[in-house]
Design an enzyme around this catalytic site. Structure first.
Site, PDB file in Angstrom:
ATOM      1  N   GLU A 140       0.882  -1.166   0.000  1.00 29.64           N
ATOM      2  CA  GLU A 140       0.000   0.000   0.000  1.00 29.64           C
ATOM      3  C   GLU A 140       0.916   1.211   0.000  1.00 29.64           C
ATOM      4  O   GLU A 140       1.789   1.311   0.865  1.00 29.64           O
ATOM      5  CB  GLU A 140      -0.842   0.040   1.275  1.00 29.64           C
ATOM      6  CG  GLU A 140      -1.865  -1.055   1.372  1.00 29.64           C
ATOM      7  CD  GLU A 140      -2.689  -0.925   2.657  1.00 29.64           C
ATOM      8  OE1 GLU A 140      -2.587  -1.820   3.508  1.00 29.64           O
ATOM      9  OE2 GLU A 140      -3.403   0.092   2.796  1.00 29.64           O
ATOM     10  N   ARG A 151       5.745 -12.763   9.637  1.00 22.84           N
ATOM     11  CA  ARG A 151       6.409 -11.489   9.424  1.00 22.84           C
ATOM     12  C   ARG A 151       7.861 -11.540   9.870  1.00 22.84           C
ATOM     13  O   ARG A 151       8.154 -12.194  10.861  1.00 22.84           O
ATOM     14  CB  ARG A 151       5.755 -10.455  10.324  1.00 22.84           C
ATOM     15  CG  ARG A 151       4.935  -9.481   9.629  1.00 22.84           C
ATOM     16  CD  ARG A 151       4.149  -8.626  10.583  1.00 22.84           C
ATOM     17  NE  ARG A 151       3.012  -8.169   9.815  1.00 22.84           N
ATOM     18  CZ  ARG A 151       3.030  -7.047   9.077  1.00 22.84           C
ATOM     19  NH1 ARG A 151       4.050  -6.242   9.101  1.00 22.84           N
ATOM     20  NH2 ARG A 151       1.991  -6.731   8.345  1.00 22.84           N
ATOM     21  N   LYS A 209       4.920   0.558   9.624  1.00 20.72           N
ATOM     22  CA  LYS A 209       4.923   1.807   8.864  1.00 20.72           C
ATOM     23  C   LYS A 209       4.388   2.964   9.697  1.00 20.72           C
ATOM     24  O   LYS A 209       4.892   4.076   9.617  1.00 20.72           O
ATOM     25  CB  LYS A 209       4.068   1.646   7.603  1.00 20.72           C
ATOM     26  CG  LYS A 209       4.781   0.883   6.506  1.00 20.72           C
ATOM     27  CD  LYS A 209       4.073   1.044   5.183  1.00 20.72           C
ATOM     28  CE  LYS A 209       2.877   0.126   5.078  1.00 20.72           C
ATOM     29  NZ  LYS A 209       2.319   0.087   3.715  1.00 20.72           N
TER      30      LYS A 209
HETATM   31  P1  ATP Z   1      -0.022  -1.649   6.790  1.00 18.16           P
HETATM   32  O1  ATP Z   1      -0.310  -1.736   8.233  1.00 18.16           O
HETATM   33  O2  ATP Z   1       0.042  -0.273   6.272  1.00 18.16           O
HETATM   34  O3  ATP Z   1      -0.818  -2.586   5.937  1.00 18.16           O
HETATM   35  P2  ATP Z   1       2.177  -3.346   6.067  1.00 18.16           P
HETATM   36  O4  ATP Z   1       3.539  -3.397   6.682  1.00 18.16           O
HETATM   37  O5  ATP Z   1       1.343  -4.550   6.036  1.00 18.16           O
HETATM   38  O6  ATP Z   1       1.482  -2.133   6.735  1.00 18.16           O
HETATM   39  P3  ATP Z   1       1.901  -3.269   3.212  1.00 18.16           P
HETATM   40  O7  ATP Z   1       2.238  -2.200   2.251  1.00 18.16           O
HETATM   41  O8  ATP Z   1       0.515  -3.749   3.286  1.00 18.16           O
HETATM   42  O9  ATP Z   1       2.401  -2.801   4.619  1.00 18.16           O
HETATM   43  O10 ATP Z   1       2.871  -4.490   2.956  1.00 18.16           O
HETATM   44  C1  ATP Z   1       3.029  -5.049   1.700  1.00 18.16           C
HETATM   45  C2  ATP Z   1       3.355  -6.488   1.862  1.00 18.16           C
HETATM   46  O11 ATP Z   1       4.486  -6.654   2.690  1.00 18.16           O
HETATM   47  C3  ATP Z   1       2.225  -7.241   2.505  1.00 18.16           C
HETATM   48  O12 ATP Z   1       2.006  -8.409   1.754  1.00 18.16           O
HETATM   49  C4  ATP Z   1       2.717  -7.562   3.880  1.00 18.16           C
HETATM   50  O13 ATP Z   1       2.196  -8.777   4.320  1.00 18.16           O
HETATM   51  C5  ATP Z   1       4.234  -7.621   3.666  1.00 18.16           C
HETATM   52  N1  ATP Z   1       4.956  -7.270   4.891  1.00 18.16           N
HETATM   53  C6  ATP Z   1       4.791  -6.172   5.634  1.00 18.16           C
HETATM   54  N2  ATP Z   1       5.593  -6.197   6.713  1.00 18.16           N
HETATM   55  C7  ATP Z   1       6.287  -7.350   6.655  1.00 18.16           C
HETATM   56  C8  ATP Z   1       7.269  -7.966   7.483  1.00 18.16           C
HETATM   57  N3  ATP Z   1       7.685  -7.385   8.607  1.00 18.16           N
HETATM   58  N4  ATP Z   1       7.767  -9.162   7.095  1.00 18.16           N
HETATM   59  C9  ATP Z   1       7.337  -9.746   5.972  1.00 18.16           C
HETATM   60  N5  ATP Z   1       6.416  -9.226   5.152  1.00 18.16           N
HETATM   61  C10 ATP Z   1       5.885  -8.038   5.483  1.00 18.16           C
HETATM   62 MG    MG Z   2      -0.730  -4.357   4.894  1.00 12.70          MG
END
Ligand code: ATP
Ligand code: MG
Length: 559
Positions: free
Chosen positions: A35, A260, A270
């Site tokens: 996002e 994660r 984020k």
């Molecule tokens: P938000 O709370 O804004 O959704 P987010 O960290 O999930 O934050 P996204 O932009 O949705 O951010 O993340 C994009 C992709 O990265 C998603 O598929 C998410 O599952 C993955 N992702 C985010 N943080 C991690 C992490 N710490 N380790 C592995 N994958 C991650």
């Molecule tokens: Mg997300």
């Protein structure tokens, strides 16, 4: 065919089963779906590299897709930064850069289909009321009084929502599933909300926007993604995504969840990173203390090392916290191979070599890498006045201190043996200068007669040295878990007040004059440094310490 050089994991096992039973005709197609509401961090790198790595391992495809469904939080600035950061990791999406917003019309048409099937309705409850009606983990929800609107009424209202007839928050479109489901995600989730907001890509074309859950799975379906790999918190959303796909009768990807990536002493959220930046706890998104990809890049971390790190960590089904020192281990390993050596004195102490002829300059040829002759050598000038590190001298050295002290002899790396003969102090009693003598027979730092010295220290010639600013970093948080706080406090109370130390008057060897922004070096005995890509100019040398030399993780591993 699978690439056997990559270690197996549970996701690969699933993919291989699919390849065997031809579920996707042997295709493997993954994606990274950020996002655009913030900058990428080290945790995202895990997801990016995992998805891309799987596509590569099976000769498949990888998409970069922005899930840009919330114009209130999304900005072009983030889109551009994410594209740049994914590229930096060495990941190639070829011509497959997509946006969920490209599918807004299709998603709208599908919502109309659901309404026509009696599987979606327009609800006039407020957001608060919807929350109250939703129930809890232990109590079922209640049906909205608008749940049984007729199909024609729903079609009419939804069309008018789209036309902009209603204010923000006045109505939503909801799926009609089951308000008593034990899975709260299935309790008539909201599909569309009214937002009279400008979208970075579609401008003012739309005033209703799909919820992430309504957009995500269908976007994967549209793109022909085979394996929708996501983090564990989406496990409970999977039945919902499957329900949508089934109701619409469209192509179904397989969602697979993994844990994660999280590291101690930092945070991969984020929202919290945004707070650190917006409230000025750090100096922008690329602050080298942040775990953002641009922060790490500016600090001198390499994409190759980040890839090696996540490969070594692997993927799991259970959340865990990885030692930051393990990431550092991989960075150090990479930098050790590739960084030319140089001498830099961080906290200079002047040394006068009394028996060295005034005006004489010698040049010593030093290897750029002690184990890699192919990296060549450089010439370092030596003269009567040099700088050494303040910490390499002690007036009253303890037994195990093998560096310089009154009457003691050390080797100046690659130059000469010197012996300290006198200590000069200022009025306050601080040591400001040393007097030494050198042994002309020890040229190149070789022992003249077999006598040994215990210490070898680095130095720079005073008249040839360049001034430099050097920035040293420590963990941004004092605690392994930044969320471990006293009542009434939050993670910002754990911020390390000494995470950045700026040394303004360091002295470095003259060979660093032409060092390019981003250029990496090992400053002998001090660690790995890079030329700060932002603040260094042709007239001003600024270095970041990427990382020190001591590998705490490798030590732990050996135990
Ligand atoms: P938000 O709370 O804004 O959704 P987010 O960290 O999930 O934050 P996204 O932009 O949705 O951010 O993340 C994009 C992709 O990265 C998603 O598929 C998410 O599952 C993955 N992702 C985010 N943080 C991690 C992490 N710490 N380790 C592995 N994958 C991650
Ligand atoms: Mg997300």
């Amino acid at each position: 065919m699978a690439d056997e050089t990559i270690p197996s994991n549970f996701i690969r096992t699933i993919i291989e089963k699919h390849n065997e039973n031809r579920r996707f005709d042997g295709r493997v197609h993954t994606r990274f779906p950020p996002e655009p509401n913030g900058y990428l961090h080290i945790g995202h790198a895990k997801s990016i590299l995992l998805n891309y790595g799987l596509a590569q391992a099976y000769g498949g495809k990888f998409n970069l897709r922005f899930d840009d469904t919330n114009p209130l939080k999304e900005e072009q600035e983030y889109i551009d930064a994410i594209v740049e950061d994914v590229k930096w990791l060495g990941v190639d999406w070829e011509d497959r850069l997509f946006f969920a917003s490209d599918y807004f019309q299709q998603l709208y048409d599908w919502a109309v289909q659901l309404i026509e099937k009696g599987k979606a309705y327009v609800d006039d409850l407020s957001a608060d009321e919807i929350r109250q009606y939703r129930g809890t983990l232990t109590e079922p929800g209640r049906n909205s009084p608008y749940r049984d609107r007729s199909v024609p009424e729903n079609l009419d209202l939804f069309a008018r929502m789209k036309k902009g007839e209603f204010p923000d928050g006045s109505r939503v479109l909801r799926a009609k599933i089951d308000m008593a489901s034990p899975n709260i995600n299935l309790r008539d989730p909201v599909l569309y909300r009214i937002l009279h907001a400008e979208h970075p890509r579609t401008g003012t074309e739309w005033c209703i926007y799909p919820m992430y859950d309504w957009a995500h799975g269908q976007s994967d379906s549209i793109e022909g993604v085979t394996h929708s790999i996501c983090t564990l918190e989406f496990q409970d959303h999977r039945p919902l995504y499957d329900w949508f796909i089934e109701q619409l009768g469209i192509y179904a990807p397989q969602q697979i969840e993994f844990a994660r990536g999280a590291l101690n002493y930092t945070m991969t959220s984020k929202r919290k990173l945004l707070r650190l930046v917006k409230q000025g706890f750090v100096n922008g998104w690329d602050d080298p203390r942040l775990p953002t990809l641009r922060g790490l890049r500016r600090r001198g971390f390499t994409a190759a090392a980040i890839r090696a790190f996540w490969d070594a960590v692997g993927v799991a089904k259970v959340n865990s916290v990885i030692d930051w020192a393990m990431l550092e281990h991989f960075i150090r390993d990479d930098l050790n191979q590739t960084s030319p050596r140089a001498m830099a004195v961080l906290k200079p102490l002047k040394v006068l070599i009394e028996n060295y002829p005034e005006g004489m300059v010698e040049e010593f040829e030093l290897p750029n890498h002690p184990q890699k002759p192919e990296m060549g050598s450089r010439v370092v000038p030596f003269s009567r006045e040099i700088y050494i590190e303040q910490t390499d001298f002690m007036e009253e050295p303890p037994r195990k201190f093998f560096r310089l002290g009154p009457g003691r002899e050390v080797r100046l790396l690659g130059a000469y043996y010197v012996t300290c003969t006198d200590v000069v102090k200022d009025e306050a009693g601080h040591v400001v200068k040393l007097r030494c003598t050198y042994d002309p027979e020890s040229r190149g730092g070789q022992s003249p007669d077999g006598r040994k010295v215990r210490g070898t220290i680095h130095w720079v010639s005073a008249q040839h040295a360049l001034d430099a600013e050097i920035r040293l970093y420590d963990q941004l948080f004092l605690k392994e878990n930044p969320e471990d706080v006293e009542e009434g406090q939050d993670f910002t109370s754990n911020i390390n007040p000494n995470s950045l130390q700026i040394i303004k008057n360091a002295k470095v060897e003259p060979n660093l004059a032409g060092a390019k922004p981003g250029g990496r070096f090992q400053f002998m005995r001090q660690g790995y440094f890079n030329v700060d890509p932002v603040d260094a100019t042709p007239g001003k040398l600024v270095f970041n310490r990427t990382i020190g030399l001591r590998d705490t993780w490798a030590k732990v591993k050996k135990k």
